[in-house]
Design a protein around this motif. Structure first.
Motif, PDB file in Angstrom:
ATOM      1  N   LYS A 263       0.814  -1.218   0.000  1.00  0.00           N
ATOM      2  CA  LYS A 263       0.000   0.000   0.000  1.00  0.00           C
ATOM      3  C   LYS A 263       0.850   1.271   0.000  1.00  0.00           C
ATOM      4  O   LYS A 263       0.325   2.367   0.177  1.00  0.00           O
ATOM      5  CB  LYS A 263      -0.934   0.005   1.211  1.00  0.00           C
TER       6      LYS A 263
ATOM      7  N   ARG B  21       3.248   2.064   2.203  1.00  0.00           N
ATOM      8  CA  ARG B  21       3.522   2.535   3.563  1.00  0.00           C
ATOM      9  C   ARG B  21       4.911   2.077   3.989  1.00  0.00           C
ATOM     10  O   ARG B  21       5.398   1.046   3.548  1.00  0.00           O
ATOM     11  CB  ARG B  21       2.496   1.973   4.547  1.00  0.00           C
TER      12      ARG B  21
ATOM     13  N   ALA C 177       3.039  16.709   1.396  1.00  0.00           N
ATOM     14  CA  ALA C 177       1.898  15.904   1.849  1.00  0.00           C
ATOM     15  C   ALA C 177       1.934  15.781   3.364  1.00  0.00           C
ATOM     16  O   ALA C 177       2.993  15.511   3.942  1.00  0.00           O
ATOM     17  CB  ALA C 177       1.928  14.516   1.211  1.00  0.00           C
TER      18      ALA C 177
ATOM     19  N   VAL D  55       1.203  13.669   6.532  1.00  0.00           N
ATOM     20  CA  VAL D  55       1.091  12.234   6.788  1.00  0.00           C
ATOM     21  C   VAL D  55       0.758  11.996   8.255  1.00  0.00           C
ATOM     22  O   VAL D  55       1.217  12.727   9.132  1.00  0.00           O
ATOM     23  CB  VAL D  55       2.373  11.470   6.381  1.00  0.00           C
TER      24      VAL D  55
ATOM     25  N   ALA E  43       1.802   6.447   5.123  1.00  0.00           N
ATOM     26  CA  ALA E  43       1.507   6.180   3.716  1.00  0.00           C
ATOM     27  C   ALA E  43       2.174   7.267   2.878  1.00  0.00           C
ATOM     28  O   ALA E  43       1.965   8.458   3.119  1.00  0.00           O
ATOM     29  CB  ALA E  43       0.004   6.170   3.479  1.00  0.00           C
ATOM     30  N   ILE E  44       2.982   6.845   1.930  1.00  0.00           N
ATOM     31  CA  ILE E  44       3.669   7.796   1.056  1.00  0.00           C
ATOM     32  C   ILE E  44       2.870   7.894  -0.245  1.00  0.00           C
ATOM     33  O   ILE E  44       2.698   6.889  -0.945  1.00  0.00           O
ATOM     34  CB  ILE E  44       5.120   7.344   0.770  1.00  0.00           C
ATOM     35  N   PRO E  45       2.367   9.084  -0.574  1.00  0.00           N
ATOM     36  CA  PRO E  45       1.588   9.233  -1.811  1.00  0.00           C
ATOM     37  C   PRO E  45       2.384   8.770  -3.039  1.00  0.00           C
ATOM     38  O   PRO E  45       3.610   8.908  -3.098  1.00  0.00           O
ATOM     39  CB  PRO E  45       1.306  10.736  -1.878  1.00  0.00           C
ATOM     40  N   GLU E  46       1.640   8.251  -4.000  1.00  0.00           N
ATOM     41  CA  GLU E  46       2.265   7.679  -5.198  1.00  0.00           C
ATOM     42  C   GLU E  46       3.187   8.666  -5.910  1.00  0.00           C
ATOM     43  O   GLU E  46       4.277   8.307  -6.338  1.00  0.00           O
ATOM     44  CB  GLU E  46       1.193   7.178  -6.164  1.00  0.00           C
ATOM     45  N   GLU E  47       2.768   9.921  -6.043  1.00  0.00           N
ATOM     46  CA  GLU E  47       3.602  10.916  -6.730  1.00  0.00           C
ATOM     47  C   GLU E  47       4.945  11.088  -6.022  1.00  0.00           C
ATOM     48  O   GLU E  47       5.991  11.201  -6.663  1.00  0.00           O
ATOM     49  CB  GLU E  47       2.899  12.267  -6.803  1.00  0.00           C
TER      50      GLU E  47
ATOM     51  N   ARG F 217       6.416   8.813  -4.062  1.00  0.00           N
ATOM     52  CA  ARG F 217       7.185   7.558  -4.259  1.00  0.00           C
ATOM     53  C   ARG F 217       7.859   7.572  -5.621  1.00  0.00           C
ATOM     54  O   ARG F 217       9.025   7.201  -5.755  1.00  0.00           O
ATOM     55  CB  ARG F 217       6.267   6.336  -4.142  1.00  0.00           C
TER      56      ARG F 217
END
Length: 157
Positions: free
Chosen positions: A16, A18, A81, A83, A92-96, A98
């Motif tokens: 996910k 994270r 972001a 968190v 959780a690290i946002p997709e952008e 990552r």
């Protein structure tokens, strides 16, 4: 300085996106923290107070810097972001973010004194080798290595 972060910890992103924060870092991010992009290709996790300091600087620069200052402020805000760590200490690290940092699975979470950095393991190995060579190079005139050597010598005596 509000919080002091030191050490290096290897962790893996879960399915996910994270990552587990090291136990010694968690209390500084209760109830939240802020992730931002760093120019070296990693992510920085900041306490709310540290993030507020930087956001204030960006706002001041924007007010006096014209269009370039406003553009920098927009990019800073858009790329950040908030968190919230869960009960297991994961964020959780946002997709952008990552994607920006090249985070796939194996990561390194490091204490960078006033912030926490999250690196792709391969990028961290390259960056750390560069940093260690700078600390070790006597011709660099680094006062950091001189102070560290002095402190170590004092402990031995």
């Amino acid at each position: 300085m509000e919080s002091l972060f030191v050490g290096q910890h290897e962790h893996a992103l879960d399915a996910k996106g994270r990552i587990v924060l090291p136990a010694g870092f968690r209390s500084a991010f209760e109830p939240s923290g802020y992730l931002i992009k760093q120019s070296e290709g990693c992510l920085a996790l900041m306490t709310p107070d540290r993030f507020d300091e930087i956001a204030t600087q960006m706002s001041e620069r924007s007010a006096s810097g014209g269009p370039p200052g406003r553009a920098a402020k927009r990019s800073f805000g858009a790329g950040a972001a908030r968190v919230l760590p869960d009960k297991q200490g994961r964020i959780a690290i946002p997709e952008e973010l990552r994607r920006f940092a090249g985070l796939q699975r194996d990561c390194v979470v490091i204490g960078a004194i006033d912030e926490v950095e999250i690196w792709d393991s391969g990028r961290w190995q390259d960056m750390n080798a560069q940093g260690e060579s700078l600390l070790a190079a006597p011709e660099s005139g680094s006062t950091v290595s001189s102070q560290a050597d002095h402190a170590a010598a004092s402990e031995i005596s």
